[in-house]
Design an enzyme around this catalytic site. Structure first.
Site, PDB file in Angstrom:
ATOM      1  N   GLU A  42      69.409  16.925  12.351  1.00 14.05           N
ATOM      2  CA  GLU A  42      68.176  17.566  12.814  1.00 14.05           C
ATOM      3  C   GLU A  42      68.400  19.075  12.917  1.00 14.05           C
ATOM      4  O   GLU A  42      69.386  19.513  13.502  1.00 14.05           O
ATOM      5  CB  GLU A  42      67.763  16.995  14.182  1.00 14.05           C
ATOM      6  N   SER A  71      72.463  17.547  22.254  1.00 14.54           N
ATOM      7  CA  SER A  71      71.515  16.470  21.956  1.00 14.54           C
ATOM      8  C   SER A  71      70.357  16.463  22.938  1.00 14.54           C
ATOM      9  O   SER A  71      69.408  15.714  22.743  1.00 14.54           O
ATOM     10  CB  SER A  71      72.224  15.116  21.938  1.00 14.54           C
ATOM     11  N   ASN A  85      66.550  10.543  18.711  1.00 11.58           N
ATOM     12  CA  ASN A  85      66.859   9.910  20.004  1.00 11.58           C
ATOM     13  C   ASN A  85      65.596   9.544  20.758  1.00 11.58           C
ATOM     14  O   ASN A  85      65.533   8.526  21.448  1.00 11.58           O
ATOM     15  CB  ASN A  85      67.709  10.841  20.873  1.00 11.58           C
ATOM     16  N   ASN A 123      76.406  10.546  15.442  1.00 11.56           N
ATOM     17  CA  ASN A 123      77.690   9.864  15.483  1.00 11.56           C
ATOM     18  C   ASN A 123      77.575   8.501  14.790  1.00 11.56           C
ATOM     19  O   ASN A 123      76.626   7.778  15.095  1.00 11.56           O
ATOM     20  CB  ASN A 123      78.047   9.696  16.971  1.00 11.56           C
ATOM     21  N   GLU A 178      78.177  18.634  27.159  1.00 13.76           N
ATOM     22  CA  GLU A 178      76.727  18.805  27.294  1.00 13.76           C
ATOM     23  C   GLU A 178      76.428  19.391  28.675  1.00 13.76           C
ATOM     24  O   GLU A 178      76.022  18.681  29.600  1.00 13.76           O
ATOM     25  CB  GLU A 178      76.046  17.434  27.097  1.00 13.76           C
ATOM     26  N   MET A 215      82.385  14.743  18.538  1.00 11.89           N
ATOM     27  CA  MET A 215      81.475  15.308  17.548  1.00 11.89           C
ATOM     28  C   MET A 215      82.077  16.520  16.843  1.00 11.89           C
ATOM     29  O   MET A 215      82.130  16.570  15.619  1.00 11.89           O
ATOM     30  CB  MET A 215      80.149  15.700  18.208  1.00 11.89           C
ATOM     31  N   HIS A 246      71.836  19.294  14.883  1.00 17.93           N
ATOM     32  CA  HIS A 246      72.120  18.074  15.637  1.00 17.93           C
ATOM     33  C   HIS A 246      72.625  16.977  14.707  1.00 17.93           C
ATOM     34  O   HIS A 246      71.845  16.316  14.012  1.00 17.93           O
ATOM     35  CB  HIS A 246      70.862  17.621  16.394  1.00 17.93           C
ATOM     36  N   TYR A 299      66.372   7.720   7.831  1.00 14.75           N
ATOM     37  CA  TYR A 299      67.726   8.243   7.650  1.00 14.75           C
ATOM     38  C   TYR A 299      68.440   8.542   8.969  1.00 14.75           C
ATOM     39  O   TYR A 299      69.634   8.765   8.984  1.00 14.75           O
ATOM     40  CB  TYR A 299      67.701   9.455   6.712  1.00 14.75           C
TER      41      TYR A 299
HETATM   42  P1  NAI Z   1      83.423  15.424  23.950  1.00 17.04           P
HETATM   43  O1  NAI Z   1      83.558  15.393  25.416  1.00 17.04           O
HETATM   44  O2  NAI Z   1      84.032  14.346  23.129  1.00 17.04           O
HETATM   45  O3  NAI Z   1      84.016  16.778  23.408  1.00 17.04           O
HETATM   46  C1  NAI Z   1      83.800  18.028  23.971  1.00 17.04           C
HETATM   47  C2  NAI Z   1      85.033  18.885  23.648  1.00 17.04           C
HETATM   48  O4  NAI Z   1      84.736  20.221  23.956  1.00 17.04           O
HETATM   49  C3  NAI Z   1      86.266  18.486  24.436  1.00 17.04           C
HETATM   50  O5  NAI Z   1      87.319  18.252  23.536  1.00 17.04           O
HETATM   51  C4  NAI Z   1      86.546  19.699  25.315  1.00 17.04           C
HETATM   52  O6  NAI Z   1      87.922  19.925  25.501  1.00 17.04           O
HETATM   53  C5  NAI Z   1      85.910  20.809  24.526  1.00 17.04           C
HETATM   54  N1  NAI Z   1      85.474  21.938  25.313  1.00 17.04           N
HETATM   55  C6  NAI Z   1      84.715  21.929  26.436  1.00 17.04           C
HETATM   56  N2  NAI Z   1      84.472  23.192  26.846  1.00 17.04           N
HETATM   57  C7  NAI Z   1      85.072  24.004  25.958  1.00 17.04           C
HETATM   58  C8  NAI Z   1      85.163  25.426  25.833  1.00 17.04           C
HETATM   59  N3  NAI Z   1      84.578  26.233  26.691  1.00 17.04           N
HETATM   60  N4  NAI Z   1      85.872  25.910  24.815  1.00 17.04           N
HETATM   61  C9  NAI Z   1      86.463  25.091  23.910  1.00 17.04           C
HETATM   62  N5  NAI Z   1      86.405  23.762  23.985  1.00 17.04           N
HETATM   63  C10 NAI Z   1      85.718  23.231  24.997  1.00 17.04           C
HETATM   64  O7  NAI Z   1      81.871  15.577  23.662  1.00 17.04           O
HETATM   65  P2  NAI Z   1      81.032  15.113  22.371  1.00 17.04           P
HETATM   66  O8  NAI Z   1      80.580  13.731  22.545  1.00 17.04           O
HETATM   67  O9  NAI Z   1      81.767  15.488  21.154  1.00 17.04           O
HETATM   68  O10 NAI Z   1      79.740  16.043  22.501  1.00 17.04           O
HETATM   69  C11 NAI Z   1      79.751  17.402  22.149  1.00 17.04           C
HETATM   70  C12 NAI Z   1      78.327  17.878  21.978  1.00 17.04           C
HETATM   71  O11 NAI Z   1      77.703  17.111  20.961  1.00 17.04           O
HETATM   72  C13 NAI Z   1      77.450  17.708  23.206  1.00 17.04           C
HETATM   73  O12 NAI Z   1      76.560  18.789  23.271  1.00 17.04           O
HETATM   74  C14 NAI Z   1      76.710  16.414  22.936  1.00 17.04           C
HETATM   75  O13 NAI Z   1      75.490  16.347  23.592  1.00 17.04           O
HETATM   76  C15 NAI Z   1      76.528  16.505  21.457  1.00 17.04           C
HETATM   77  N6  NAI Z   1      76.336  15.245  20.760  1.00 17.04           N
HETATM   78  C16 NAI Z   1      77.083  14.139  21.051  1.00 17.04           C
HETATM   79  C17 NAI Z   1      76.889  12.951  20.361  1.00 17.04           C
HETATM   80  C18 NAI Z   1      77.725  11.755  20.622  1.00 17.04           C
HETATM   81  O14 NAI Z   1      77.376  10.659  20.170  1.00 17.04           O
HETATM   82  N7  NAI Z   1      78.834  11.874  21.325  1.00 17.04           N
HETATM   83  C19 NAI Z   1      75.867  12.847  19.291  1.00 17.04           C
HETATM   84  C20 NAI Z   1      75.191  14.081  19.023  1.00 17.04           C
HETATM   85  C21 NAI Z   1      75.413  15.215  19.755  1.00 17.04           C
END
Ligand code: NAI
Length: 676
Positions: free
Chosen positions: A446, A413, A484, A437, A386, A312, A434, A627
């Site tokens: 959101e 999320s 969601n 993806n 998360e 994201m 929010h 949307y």
């Molecule tokens: P992801 O696991 O792909 O990416 C998280 C990234 O954050 C990783 O690259 C990690 O190295 C980095 N990271 C973790 N702790 C860190 C820190 N302290 N400092 C710097 N970098 C750090 O996760 P994703 O899927 O991108 O999700 C990220 C957020 O977006 C979560 O809160 C999730 O709930 C939310 N989200 C995810 C969706 C999805 O479909 N994957 C959709 C909407 C929201």
């Protein structure tokens, strides 16, 4: 001269008619402006000019089209027929002048705007800003102000139908290749080019030599069939009748100008009055409503800092850079940063096409492993794992470094903002942004306000979302927010059906029959089953949701969907391999039963969201569903659909389903409030 038009004549004898609609940021065609245009044209003719130039004084464009609001809620087709006949008369007056006329186009020139331009002898378009087209099919209608007659006569049937059936807005140069405009020039040369063209008076644009073949009786039959096949790839006649009606109208009347005008005046009002157009017009107006949410603050951001460069965060950073912002991207892992930058470059190349522009976008996106950018950014977006503790720890480190006026946004999320902000010195500045993806494709964002979130901060967050071309939807910080929360019961019901032995392809087909863009089983695979499972588990802490074992088992064995090559389906080259279903699933009635089970759970949840105040009103709920979840736009959103199908009918149906399939169908208490 009148409230909307200014007429002047220059020394060379040219008349210049400026359109500047009073009390409106854009020019629109309404009954009032059509009357004003008619009067202005009469006055112009009395000057006996050498030529007439039509231009707009609005910075945003030439003419945005007919006033769509006037089409909403009409009670009889005749009501829509009146402005159509009037526009046809006024445009014919313009076309029949003894002197040549010219539309000088910049910015938006859509629908009725393009039809007006087509009634002129010539069209000149500004090279960069022009977006011209006939997007009426997107509203469930087709051009009715003489557009079908003039587009076919000027561009030829092939290109005209391409423009009308596709409904796209074209840039100046491709529009010139289509014959939609005659000349493309940079802004500074617009007026000069107009004078020159009206002096030289070249032969107006004509269709290619083979056009008569296409319009001959056998040609028409063949072409109509071809057009229908093209359209059928994107829209079904029972969901979207307009393009099919347009093809039929073309087949019957092409080549006979007056018959085409009559056909428009008869068909278009019927379409406008129909359920599909009314629902699509509603969806359009809901979109305007979301855009308005972004106008409640004049906040502008130049620099965005994103923490977390995963799926994201990486894509959010890329999107912001694509839209012209300076972006610093922070991640604890170098590999994640490299991957995110790689994906960003692919996005720039695909969306911007021009290598120079793509390089510029690339320059705006700066990898920032140590997070220096946070101290300078207008907006800081957190998109790390998360995990409550991880996010709180990050904020503790970030907050003292932020600018006093910076927005602190989280892409969480599922975590409540109240918990995330509890250790902040200024919890009022924390807001949820929010994104969904894939970020580049999903229009909705959101805007999550927690109890502590300052209303001004939420308004700024909405303005920011709007500025990067997204549609902001204000929601309360309730578990799952809106999208969601509505989507999950629908997806889980689909997975339950799958568990019970219904083939995935049949479940998906039942949903697309209803009008969903992709089926839920395929959608779950695309989103990632691990993510579906995580959202379900979080939601099930608050709501009585059961996690189907078909989901948990797949995640436990690493079958995560598209990204791992296997989920509910096997995936090859980004396509799910759906095993064919047996004959027993062919029946439409059976599929309707299935779609009822899935859709009614979503509707029930929608009613619960409204009762709990997740969004402020039913319109915002419908907007979020259309949307954010892809809820069939031609059904106008869940609440609109509930009222159309009948509140009591649906409640009764829920009771039946509860009796046969269990308490997940238990009607929410919000239905009573809705009924009263
Ligand atoms: P992801 O696991 O792909 O990416 C998280 C990234 O954050 C990783 O690259 C990690 O190295 C980095 N990271 C973790 N702790 C860190 C820190 N302290 N400092 C710097 N970098 C750090 O996760 P994703 O899927 O991108 O999700 C990220 C957020 O977006 C979560 O809160 C999730 O709930 C939310 N989200 C995810 C969706 C999805 O479909 N994957 C959709 C909407 C929201």
């Amino acid at each position: 001269m009148n409230r909307h038009f200014q007429l002047e004549q220059d020394d060379s004898g040219l008349a210049w008619l400026h359109f500047d609609m009073a009390d409106s940021p854009v020019n629109l065609l309404s009954m009032e402006t059509l009357d004003a245009l008619d009067q202005a044209l009469i006055n112009a003719a009395q000057l006996h000019p050498r030529g007439l130039v039509l231009l707009s004084d609005k910075p945003g464009g030439f003419l945005a089209g007919a006033d769509v609001r006037s089409f909403a809620g009409i009670e009889a087709p005749e009501q829509a027929g009146e402005p159509i006949r009037k526009a046809q008369r006024v445009f014919s007056r313009l076309e029949n002048f003894s002197f040549p006329s010219l539309a000088l186009i910049h910015g938006h020139c859509l629908g009725g705007g393009a039809e007006l331009a087509l009634a002129c002898t010539y069209r000149i378009a500004e090279a960069d800003s022009t977006r011209i087209g006939l997007p009426e099919v997107r509203l469930g209608i087709f051009p009715g102000f003489g557009g079908t007659a003039r587009a076919t006569r000027i561009m030829g049937s092939w290109n005209a139908m391409k423009v009308m059936l596709g409904g796209r807005a074209w840039r100046a140069r491709p529009a010139r290749r289509l014959g939609l405009v005659d000349l493309v020039v940079p802004e500074r040369q617009l007026r000069h080019a107009a004078r020159q063209l009206l002096r030289e008076r070249p032969t107006p644009h004509r269709p290619p030599w083979w056009n008569p073949l296409l319009e001959s009786p056998p040609g028409r039959l063949l072409a109509a069939e071809l057009f229908r096949r093209q359209v059928a790839k994107r829209a079904r006649p029972e969901h979207y009748p307009a393009p099919y009606r347009l093809i039929e109208h073309w087949r019957r009347t092409v080549g006979d100008f007056d018959a085409m005008l009559d056909g428009e005046a008869k068909e278009v009002p019927e379409l406008i009055h129909g359920d599909t157009a009314q629902a699509l017009i509603r969806a359009f107006l809901l979109q305007e409503r979301l855009k308005d949410e972004g106008k409640k603050s004049d906040f502008t951001a130049r620099h965005v800092h994103v923490v977390g460069g995963g799926v994201m965060g990486g894509d959010i950073a890329a999107w912001c850079a694509l839209r012209g912002l300076r972006v610093t991207l922070q991640d604890q892992g170098a590999r994640q940063l490299r991957r995110a930058i790689g994906r960003a470059h692919a996005l720039f190349a695909k969306r911007l096409r021009d290598p120079r522009l793509a390089t510029e976008a690339g320059d705006r996106l700066i990898p920032d492993p140590r997070g220096y950018g946070a101290a300078r950014a207008d907006v800081v977006i957190e998109a790390i794992f998360e995990d409550l503790a991880a996010k709180q720890a990050l904020y503790a480190e970030l907050e003292p470094r932020l600018r006093a006026d910076a927005l602190l946004a989280t892409n969480t999320s599922s975590l409540p903002l109240e918990r995330l902000g509890e250790r902040l010195a200024q919890p009022e500045r924390l807001v949820g942004l929010h994104f969904f993806n894939p970020v580049a494709r999903m229009q909705l964002v959101e805007i999550v306000a927690g109890k502590a979130t300052d209303a001004g901060i939420a308004a700024r967050a909405a303005a920011f979302a709007r500025a990067i071309g997204k549609l902001p939807l204000p929601v309360a910080s309730r578990p799952g927010f809106l999208v969601n929360r509505m989507l999950m019961p629908y997806l889980l019901e689909a997975v339950t059906l799958f568990e019970q032995g219904v083939p995935g392809s049949v479940i998906d087909r039942a949903a697309t029959d209803f009008g969903m863009p992709v089926g839920p089983i395929e959608l779950a695979d695309r989103v990632g089953l691990d993510i579906c499972l995580r959202v379900t588990e979080t939601l099930s802490e608050h709501f009585p949701l059961k996690t189907p074992s078909a989901l948990a088992e797949r995640v436990a064995t690493g079958r995560l969907g598209q990204k791992s090559g296997q989920g509910f389906y096997a995936w090859r080259h980004a396509h799910p391999q759906k095993p064919p279903a047996g004959r027993e699933w062919k029946s439409q009635a059976r599929r309707r039963e299935l779609s009822d089970r899935m859709i009614l759970r979503m509707l029930n949840e929608a009613v619960a969201c409204l009762r709990e105040g997740v969004v402020a009103d039913a319109d915002l709920l419908d907007a979020g569903a259309i949307y954010g979840t892809g809820f069939a736009p031609f059904r106008g959103g869940p609440m609109h659909y509930i009222h159309r199908r009948g509140l009591h009918t649906i409640e009764r149906r829920l009771r039946e389903l509860e009796k046969h399939h269990g308490e997940q169908f238990h009607a929410d208490s919000g239905w009573h409030a809705l009924a009263s």
